[in-house]
Scaffold this active site. Structure first.
Site, PDB file in Angstrom:
ATOM      1  N   ASN A 174       0.881  -1.116  -0.100  1.00 45.89           N
ATOM      2  CA  ASN A 174      -0.057   0.069  -0.024  1.00 45.89           C
ATOM      3  C   ASN A 174       0.784   1.285  -0.081  1.00 45.89           C
ATOM      4  O   ASN A 174       0.410   2.335  -0.621  1.00 45.89           O
ATOM      5  CB  ASN A 174      -0.839  -0.208   1.257  1.00 45.89           C
ATOM      6  N   LYS A 212      12.308  -7.679   0.821  1.00 41.02           N
ATOM      7  CA  LYS A 212      11.528  -8.157  -0.048  1.00 41.02           C
ATOM      8  C   LYS A 212      10.298  -7.204  -0.216  1.00 41.02           C
ATOM      9  O   LYS A 212       9.433  -7.173   0.458  1.00 41.02           O
ATOM     10  CB  LYS A 212      10.896  -9.473   0.360  1.00 41.02           C
ATOM     11  N   PRO A 213      10.315  -6.448  -1.354  1.00 43.89           N
ATOM     12  CA  PRO A 213       9.025  -5.707  -1.567  1.00 43.89           C
ATOM     13  C   PRO A 213       8.038  -6.548  -1.897  1.00 43.89           C
ATOM     14  O   PRO A 213       8.096  -7.675  -2.276  1.00 43.89           O
ATOM     15  CB  PRO A 213       9.344  -4.709  -2.635  1.00 43.89           C
ATOM     16  N   GLY A 229       2.604  -5.640   6.967  1.00 42.47           N
ATOM     17  CA  GLY A 229       1.577  -6.443   6.126  1.00 42.47           C
ATOM     18  C   GLY A 229       0.570  -6.982   7.139  1.00 42.47           C
ATOM     19  O   GLY A 229       0.322  -6.190   7.917  1.00 42.47           O
ATOM     20  N   GLU A 238       4.331  -4.645  11.858  1.00 45.55           N
ATOM     21  CA  GLU A 238       3.328  -3.544  11.981  1.00 45.55           C
ATOM     22  C   GLU A 238       2.372  -4.064  10.971  1.00 45.55           C
ATOM     23  O   GLU A 238       2.491  -4.303   9.725  1.00 45.55           O
ATOM     24  CB  GLU A 238       4.030  -2.289  11.281  1.00 45.55           C
ATOM     25  N   LEU A 239       1.178  -4.459  11.594  1.00 46.21           N
ATOM     26  CA  LEU A 239      -0.132  -5.349  10.855  1.00 46.21           C
ATOM     27  C   LEU A 239      -1.155  -4.551  10.794  1.00 46.21           C
ATOM     28  O   LEU A 239      -1.049  -3.285  10.476  1.00 46.21           O
ATOM     29  CB  LEU A 239      -0.122  -6.462  11.923  1.00 46.21           C
ATOM     30  N   CYS A 257      -3.404   1.061   7.069  1.00 44.95           N
ATOM     31  CA  CYS A 257      -3.763   0.416   8.224  1.00 44.95           C
ATOM     32  C   CYS A 257      -4.229   1.455   9.230  1.00 44.95           C
ATOM     33  O   CYS A 257      -4.732   0.901  10.304  1.00 44.95           O
ATOM     34  CB  CYS A 257      -2.282  -0.344   8.667  1.00 44.95           C
ATOM     35  N   GLU A 314     -11.065  -5.882   9.122  1.00 45.33           N
ATOM     36  CA  GLU A 314     -10.404  -4.964   8.697  1.00 45.33           C
ATOM     37  C   GLU A 314     -10.948  -4.933   7.258  1.00 45.33           C
ATOM     38  O   GLU A 314     -11.010  -5.931   6.465  1.00 45.33           O
ATOM     39  CB  GLU A 314      -9.010  -5.024   8.630  1.00 45.33           C
TER      40      GLU A 314
END
Length: 482
Positions: free
Chosen positions: A153, A176-177, A229, A251-252, A285, A386
């Site tokens: 995002n 890793k993008p 993610g 960070e989720l 997020c 979400e």
């Protein structure tokens, strides 16, 4: 028509072919156009990247902190020079409006700049010893090789958020993008060469999480894993990392409440509610996922919301007048549509939107109408899970206590919003609202000098600011005697 560019892996400061010949096809979510073909790394490629970073670590970590910062300052200038180019790459691969992509580029600059400016503030301590003449030194040292796993995002900013503090603190870095949006990170890799980064300090391995991400996590070379993610992906990473006792920062997801009290500035609150929900097509997020409005101002607030949501222009994200672009993929589009349809089955009312946009250019992309739902309650799935899409759910609350209770009734704890002029409400909110970051009387958007972190299913650890920078160092304790 120009043939789409093919990208190899970026290892040791140069482009290098993967062991296999498979490639991911990167498409523009607004048009379906093929943008590029990107190498898919295998386990041996990931190991090669990690070993290259490991070999580069001793020399890099021994540099004076300001010398490492100077490389980042040079990178910042190149990012600033290429702002428009990078913004167009972000928009093309992610679908966010170009005006938002330019903001993302600037945020990437601010994140790297904070790390460069503050690396000398990674300070240890000298403590009196327990023997005559003894001193206890606690020193801050880099971990070694840091592995980053990023989401789709914010393809440039999320890489910058991890790259800046990792290398400033003396670590070397392999990222890793996301396989849907690797192009901004690959463009950044090119700029690190121009900035003179020593080979192996920054490496990019592309491909999916099951192979590439897992190989980064389980490798004995990796000492710290920083991931942005989904919550399910974060759980898998934490489980895989536990075998090697790796340090993990996750960070989720989020399910941010947006609380509007009876004394709020309704115009400012409505503007912020729309911005916090529909930016990046709701794929944030920290987005406003649940809008709680005091019953005394509910009708007046709904009127403002209806006008503002109806005025949003959805379309070509490269057009500077566009307010909202497409969803990232057809799968994401179907997920959001399914959640809206289920909400209606559970009793929600569609005030605006609630459907895929079709016809003309819309048929080539993943466009969903900006959606406003009313008659939503806290028991509905759409109020608990979400959405990550352009759906604003409006919920009526009786009073402050009702708002806090409903807001806290969530397994997520990343971000929250409150609009009020009542100091008592604000003081109570600071202790009673269980979220890692709270925006009072403003829209979202974390600052590079803040600390972005959440509770519960929103992850562990955090990013940004001095607290985030500290995560990229370990400690060594020395009992010093003459």
């Amino acid at each position: 028509m120009t043939e789409p560019k093919t990208y190899d892996l970026f290892i040791g400061g140069e482009w290098t072919r993967a062991d296999n010949t498979d490639h991911d096809t990167i498409r523009n979510p607004a048009t379906g156009e093929v943008l590029a073909r990107v190498a898919i790394a295998g386990e041996t490629d990931v190991t090669r990247a990690l070993r290259t970073a490991q070999d580069a670590f001793p020399a890099w970590s021994r540099l004076v902190a300001t010398e490492r910062a100077d490389y980042l300052y040079r990178l910042i200038e190149l990012i600033r020079r290429d702002t428009e180019k990078l913004a167009r790459i972000i928009t093309s691969e992610n679908g966010k409006p170009l005006k938002e992509a330019r903001v993302e580029v600037n945020f990437a600059i601010q994140l790297i700049r904070f790390a460069a400016e503050n690396v000398r503030r990674l300070e240890g301590n000298i403590i009196p010893g327990s023997r005559p003449g003894e001193k206890i030194l606690i020193e801050k040292i880099p971990h070694g090789v840091v592995a980053g796993i990023s989401a789709w995002n914010f393809p440039l900013a999320l890489t910058a958020r991890k790259l800046g503090p990792a290398v400033a603190a003396g670590n070397t870095f392999v990222i890793k993008p996301h396989e849907l949006t690797p192009l901004a990170t690959l463009a950044l890799a090119e700029l690190t060469v121009e900035a003179g980064f020593p080979p192996g300090v920054f490496n990019v391995v592309t491909g999916g999480g099951a192979t590439v991400g897992n190989a980064l996590v389980v490798s004995p070379i990796t000492r710290l894993i920083t991931m942005t993610g989904s919550t399910p992906a974060g759980r898998r990473i934490m489980a895989a990392a536990s075998e090697g006792l790796k340090e993990v920062r996750l960070e989720l997801g989020g399910k941010a409440p947006f609380i509007v009290m009876e004394d709020a500035d309704l115009e400012a609150a409505a503007n912020a509610a729309v911005a916090a929900r529909f930016m990046n097509c709701g794929q944030v997020c920290t987005a406003n996922e649940r809008t709680y409005v005091h019953t005394a101002v509910y009708d007046a607030f709904l009127k403002r919301l209806r006008e503002k949501v109806a005025a949003l222009k959805t379309g070509n994200p490269l057009d500077d007048t566009t307010d909202m672009g497409p969803k990232i993929s057809a799968d994401e589009l179907e997920k959001v549509d399914g959640m809206v349809r289920h909400a209606v089955e559970q009793g929600a009312k569609v005030e605006l939107g609630g459907k895929r946009l079709t016809g003309g250019a819309y048929d080539r992309g993943n466009f969903y109408a900006p959606t406003l739902l009313t008659d939503v309650n806290g028991a509905m799935d759409i109020a608990r899970n979400e959405v990550f899409g352009p759906v604003l759910s409006l919920i009526r609350v009786r009073d402050f206590d009702d708002a806090i209770t409903q807001a806290n009734d969530s397994r997520y704890g990343l971000s929250a919003y409150m609009f009020t002029q009542n100091l008592k409400y604000i003081m109570r909110m600071t202790s009673e609202l269980n979220f890692g970051e709270i925006y009072v009387n403003r829209e979202g958007g974390e600052a590079a000098q803040g600390f972005h972190h959440g509770y519960g299913d929103s992850g562990i650890g955090g990013e940004d600011g001095q607290y985030g920078l500290e995560a990229y160092v370990d400690t060594k304790t020395i009992y010093l005697n003459a």
